[in-house]
Design an enzyme around this catalytic site. Structure first.
Site, PDB file in Angstrom:
ATOM      1  N   GLY A   1       0.923  -1.144  -0.343  1.00  0.00           N
ATOM      2  CA  GLY A   1      -0.103   0.024   0.001  1.00  0.00           C
ATOM      3  C   GLY A   1       0.552   1.195  -0.070  1.00  0.00           C
ATOM      4  N   ILE A   2       0.747   2.213   0.596  1.00  0.00           N
ATOM      5  CA  ILE A   2       0.754   3.937   0.177  1.00  0.00           C
ATOM      6  C   ILE A   2       2.406   3.212   0.985  1.00  0.00           C
ATOM      7  CG2 ILE A   2       0.750   5.968   2.015  1.00  0.00           C
ATOM      8  CD1 ILE A   2      -2.309   5.269   2.333  1.00  0.00           C
TER       9      ILE A   2
ATOM     10  N   VAL B   1       5.541  -2.669  15.775  1.00  0.00           N
ATOM     11  CA  VAL B   1       5.856  -1.541  16.296  1.00  0.00           C
ATOM     12  C   VAL B   1       5.448  -1.098  17.168  1.00  0.00           C
ATOM     13  CG1 VAL B   1       6.064  -0.070  13.582  1.00  0.00           C
ATOM     14  CG2 VAL B   1       3.691  -0.059  15.002  1.00  0.00           C
TER      15      VAL B   1
ATOM     16  N   LEU C   1     -19.880   3.153  17.378  1.00  0.00           N
ATOM     17  CA  LEU C   1     -19.718   3.374  18.935  1.00  0.00           C
ATOM     18  C   LEU C   1     -20.314   2.100  19.444  1.00  0.00           C
ATOM     19  CD1 LEU C   1     -17.311   4.489  20.998  1.00  0.00           C
ATOM     20  CD2 LEU C   1     -19.530   6.191  20.777  1.00  0.00           C
ATOM     21  N   ALA C   2     -21.899   2.194  19.009  1.00  0.00           N
ATOM     22  CA  ALA C   2     -22.365   1.168  20.236  1.00  0.00           C
ATOM     23  C   ALA C   2     -22.112  -0.129  19.924  1.00  0.00           C
ATOM     24  CB  ALA C   2     -24.319   1.104  19.217  1.00  0.00           C
ATOM     25  N   ASN C   3     -21.426  -0.717  18.175  1.00  0.00           N
ATOM     26  CA  ASN C   3     -20.767  -1.960  18.439  1.00  0.00           C
ATOM     27  C   ASN C   3     -19.744  -2.491  18.557  1.00  0.00           C
ATOM     28  OD1 ASN C   3     -23.689  -2.379  17.692  1.00  0.00           O
ATOM     29  ND2 ASN C   3     -22.966  -2.083  15.450  1.00  0.00           N
TER      30      ASN C   3
ATOM     31  N   TYR D   1     -10.484   5.144  15.030  1.00  0.00           N
ATOM     32  CA  TYR D   1      -9.701   5.284  14.309  1.00  0.00           C
ATOM     33  C   TYR D   1      -9.499   6.691  13.698  1.00  0.00           C
ATOM     34  CZ  TYR D   1      -6.779   6.018   9.274  1.00  0.00           C
ATOM     35  OH  TYR D   1      -6.521   5.392   8.082  1.00  0.00           O
TER      36      TYR D   1
ATOM     37  N   THR E   1      -6.683   2.578  -2.288  1.00  0.00           N
ATOM     38  CA  THR E   1      -5.413   0.849  -2.246  1.00  0.00           C
ATOM     39  C   THR E   1      -6.413  -0.453  -1.859  1.00  0.00           C
ATOM     40  OG1 THR E   1      -5.861   2.081  -0.045  1.00  0.00           O
ATOM     41  CG2 THR E   1      -4.271   2.489  -0.615  1.00  0.00           C
TER      42      THR E   1
HETATM   43  P1  NAD Z   1      -2.084  -0.800   4.279  1.00  0.00           P
HETATM   44  O1  NAD Z   1      -3.341  -1.298   5.296  1.00  0.00           O
HETATM   45  O2  NAD Z   1      -1.809  -1.394   2.820  1.00  0.00           O
HETATM   46  O3  NAD Z   1      -0.694  -1.497   5.254  1.00  0.00           O
HETATM   47  C1  NAD Z   1      -0.303  -0.651   6.070  1.00  0.00           C
HETATM   48  C2  NAD Z   1       0.520  -1.244   6.577  1.00  0.00           C
HETATM   49  O4  NAD Z   1       0.852  -1.344   8.202  1.00  0.00           O
HETATM   50  C3  NAD Z   1       0.730  -3.147   6.119  1.00  0.00           C
HETATM   51  O5  NAD Z   1       1.658  -3.753   5.517  1.00  0.00           O
HETATM   52  C4  NAD Z   1       0.485  -3.945   7.865  1.00  0.00           C
HETATM   53  O6  NAD Z   1       1.587  -5.206   7.875  1.00  0.00           O
HETATM   54  C5  NAD Z   1       1.320  -2.870   8.241  1.00  0.00           C
HETATM   55  N1  NAD Z   1       1.021  -2.877   9.698  1.00  0.00           N
HETATM   56  C6  NAD Z   1       0.079  -2.925  10.864  1.00  0.00           C
HETATM   57  N2  NAD Z   1       0.467  -2.772  11.620  1.00  0.00           N
HETATM   58  C7  NAD Z   1       1.818  -3.201  12.270  1.00  0.00           C
HETATM   59  C8  NAD Z   1       2.427  -2.679  13.171  1.00  0.00           C
HETATM   60  N3  NAD Z   1       2.011  -3.359  14.001  1.00  0.00           N
HETATM   61  N4  NAD Z   1       3.621  -3.265  13.165  1.00  0.00           N
HETATM   62  C9  NAD Z   1       4.358  -2.973  11.583  1.00  0.00           C
HETATM   63  N5  NAD Z   1       4.087  -3.081  11.154  1.00  0.00           N
HETATM   64  C10 NAD Z   1       1.704  -2.432  10.647  1.00  0.00           C
HETATM   65  O7  NAD Z   1      -2.733   0.790   4.367  1.00  0.00           O
HETATM   66  P2  NAD Z   1      -2.741   1.855   3.527  1.00  0.00           P
HETATM   67  O8  NAD Z   1      -3.658   1.745   2.924  1.00  0.00           O
HETATM   68  O9  NAD Z   1      -1.455   1.241   2.756  1.00  0.00           O
HETATM   69  O10 NAD Z   1      -2.525   3.338   4.415  1.00  0.00           O
HETATM   70  C11 NAD Z   1      -1.625   3.256   5.028  1.00  0.00           C
HETATM   71  C12 NAD Z   1      -0.871   4.939   5.815  1.00  0.00           C
HETATM   72  O11 NAD Z   1      -2.106   5.800   5.712  1.00  0.00           O
HETATM   73  C13 NAD Z   1      -2.013   4.047   7.644  1.00  0.00           C
HETATM   74  O12 NAD Z   1      -2.347   4.716   8.910  1.00  0.00           O
HETATM   75  C14 NAD Z   1      -3.594   4.626   7.257  1.00  0.00           C
HETATM   76  O13 NAD Z   1      -4.065   4.409   9.047  1.00  0.00           O
HETATM   77  C15 NAD Z   1      -3.556   5.602   6.394  1.00  0.00           C
HETATM   78  N6  NAD Z   1      -4.212   5.982   5.278  1.00  0.00           N
HETATM   79  C16 NAD Z   1      -4.454   5.400   5.111  1.00  0.00           C
HETATM   80  C17 NAD Z   1      -5.329   5.798   3.812  1.00  0.00           C
HETATM   81  C18 NAD Z   1      -6.115   4.907   2.336  1.00  0.00           C
HETATM   82  O14 NAD Z   1      -7.378   5.611   1.688  1.00  0.00           O
HETATM   83  N7  NAD Z   1      -5.751   4.261   2.508  1.00  0.00           N
HETATM   84  C19 NAD Z   1      -6.480   7.382   3.927  1.00  0.00           C
HETATM   85  C20 NAD Z   1      -6.192   7.984   4.827  1.00  0.00           C
HETATM   86  C21 NAD Z   1      -4.797   7.437   5.985  1.00  0.00           C
END
Ligand code: NAD
Length: 446
Positions: free
Chosen positions: A217-218, A261, A296-298, A352, A387
């Site tokens: 992903g990102i 992490v 939040l209710a669930n 979140y 993503t």
């Molecule tokens: P994703 O789920 O595709 O990837 C997240 C990665 O983080 C995964 O590889 C996962 O294994 C890793 N990860 C999760 N828990 C972990 C841990 N405890 N230790 C180490 N690694 C861990 O998510 P994404 O869509 O690529 O999002 C990346 C970031 O961007 C996140 O912080 C997400 O909240 C933020 N974000 C994403 C979007 C979106 O539209 N996709 C929007 C706003 C914010």
């Protein structure tokens, strides 16, 4: 994932039908390409202050085709509006109306950038009104632009002038294709710290970066862009993602580190790895994040706690260790992934949004503590990004979410990665405690 509607609406006959029916007509955005010019045409520089002429000179130095006034019917690629000495709202009309008269000639993918000052408690009500009026004008203008054009602003802090290194760096970022999905935003440059990178092509050369959540992903895209920009990479993810993580790290010529992490010793392991392999650390990107959505209710304890633990508590713990370690270098940058959910709220995401709003609070407080130290901390708040996470949203909800921004489409992981790389560069050393939204000016919330 692919935005099928965007592809269809840019091909005949659907393009004509969409226009007639008043449907959204998103266009492919102008994104960075190494051989493309910084802007797609002449740059108009507007303003009455003494800095305006200096700004025109800077843009000429960058080999741009600069105009102080538009020629009739001439197309232009960008306008830089210098408003650094505003004292009264009455002074705004001249520049903005001149800009407005030319706007129909702004090229697709064009850019409008204002340079002004923030409201502070020391200024008069007239000056405050004028400065805040820039905010309202710019955010509305961004909503009026079409053709993938954007409008953003730079805010100059106390004592910061238009020629400060981070002002130039920010202007370059905002004019370029690297800011394609940044729209309707202001970036505050609070100090004149910083220096242009030694190499414009490799702005992160010689810097070592940790990216968490790097396996996909990102995060994987951040790795790719930081590497493109010259950084050495340490890619971090959970052991379960080990295979994908190794691929991402290998591709970037970096090293993979399997660390959860949330582990109590995560910071020590990351710092030890950086010190042993690269002699220290310059950039920390907190990207790892999870969602466990429920109303939040669930909501249950496990969903709430796991999201807070990964998304914000891990960042707090790692930063504490990082900032007291000699292995985190003196001009180090921390970039944290927040989210527009943490700013505007989102139904089904109380946990979140709590975590991402928490990140924003942490960034602001840590920035105050870092002020003047040479180190910086900032956040990037993505909106709807294409993503795997957003691909899982049901079709109708996804379509609505995509179109509810001024750019009428979702962003790409690349757009988030470009913002992270910019904030991690020495070019951005005067930027501290900011939350940069990469959301195409999402129409929901702030
Ligand atoms: P994703 O789920 O595709 O990837 C997240 C990665 O983080 C995964 O590889 C996962 O294994 C890793 N990860 C999760 N828990 C972990 C841990 N405890 N230790 C180490 N690694 C861990 O998510 P994404 O869509 O690529 O999002 C990346 C970031 O961007 C996140 O912080 C997400 O909240 C933020 N974000 C994403 C979007 C979106 O539209 N996709 C929007 C706003 C914010």
């Amino acid at each position: 994932m692919t935005d099928t509607y965007l592809n269809l609406v840019n091909a005949q006959p659907l393009s004509r039908i969409a226009k007639a029916a008043g449907l959204p007509r998103p266009v492919p955005l102008r994104r960075y390409a190494p051989d493309a010019p910084l802007v797609p045409g002449p740059v108009l520089v507007l303003g009455r202050s003494r800095s305006t002429q200096d700004m025109a000179a800077t843009l000429l130095e960058w080999n741009l085709d600069v105009r102080r006034h538009l020629r009739p019917k001439e197309k232009f690629g960008a306008a830089v509006v210098v408003l650094d000495d505003l004292a009264h709202p009455g002074e705004l009309s001249e520049v903005f109306l001149e800009l407005g008269h030319g706007l129909r000639n702004l090229l697709p993918g064009g850019r409008i950038v204002t340079i002004s000052r923030p409201v502070t408690s020391e200024i008069s009500p007239q000056t405050a009104a004028a400065r805040q009026a820039v905010d309202g004008t710019l955010r509305s203008l961004a909503k009026e632009l079409r053709g993938g054009a954007t409008a953003n602003g730079i805010l100059l802090g106390e004592g910061v002038n238009t020629d400060a290194p981070s002002v130039r760096g920010t202007l370059e970022f905002l004019l370029s294709g690297k800011s394609a999905y940044v729209d309707g935003q202001f970036i505050a440059v609070g100090s004149d710290h910083g220096a242009p990178p030694k190499s414009a092509e490799l702005p992160l050369a010689g810097r070592t970066a940790v990216v968490t959540g790097a396996a996909r992903g990102i995060g994987a895209e951040i790795v790719r862009v930081l590497r493109r920009d010259g950084a050495h990479i340490i890619a971090v993810d959970v052991p379960a993602a080990g295979e994908q993580l190794a691929q991402v790290a290998n591709h970037a010529g970096g090293t993979a580190l399997q660390v959860d992490v949330t582990a109590p010793d995560a910071a020590e392991r990351i710092l030890r790895h950086a010190a042993t392999r690269y002699g220290g650390l310059d950039i920390m990107v907190h990207n790892a994040g999870i969602t466990r959505d429920r109303l939040l209710a669930n909501m249950d304890q496990a969903r709430w706690s796991s999201v807070l633990a990964v998304n914000v508590e891990s960042q707090l713990r790692i930063n504490e260790k990082l900032l007291s370690s000699d292995h985190f270098n003196s001009n180090g940058s921390i970039v944290c992934l927040a989210s527009t959910s943490g700013i505007a709220g989102n139904r089904g995401q109380t946990n979140y949004a709590a975590s991402k709003a928490g990140v924003i609070g942490m960034v602001r407080a840590t920035a105050d503590a870092l002020a003047g130290s040479g180190r910086t901390i900032n956040a990037v708040a993505p909106g709807f990004i294409e993503t795997d996470m957003t691909a899982r949203i049901p079709f109708a909800t996804r379509e609505v979410a995509r179109r509810l921004s001024s750019l009428q489409q979702g962003g790409l992981p690349l757009d988030v990665a470009e913002a992270v790389s910019f904030l991690a560069s020495t070019n951005a050393a005067g930027i501290n405690g900011q939350v940069l939204r990469v959301c195409g000016q999402n129409l929901v919330g702030a």
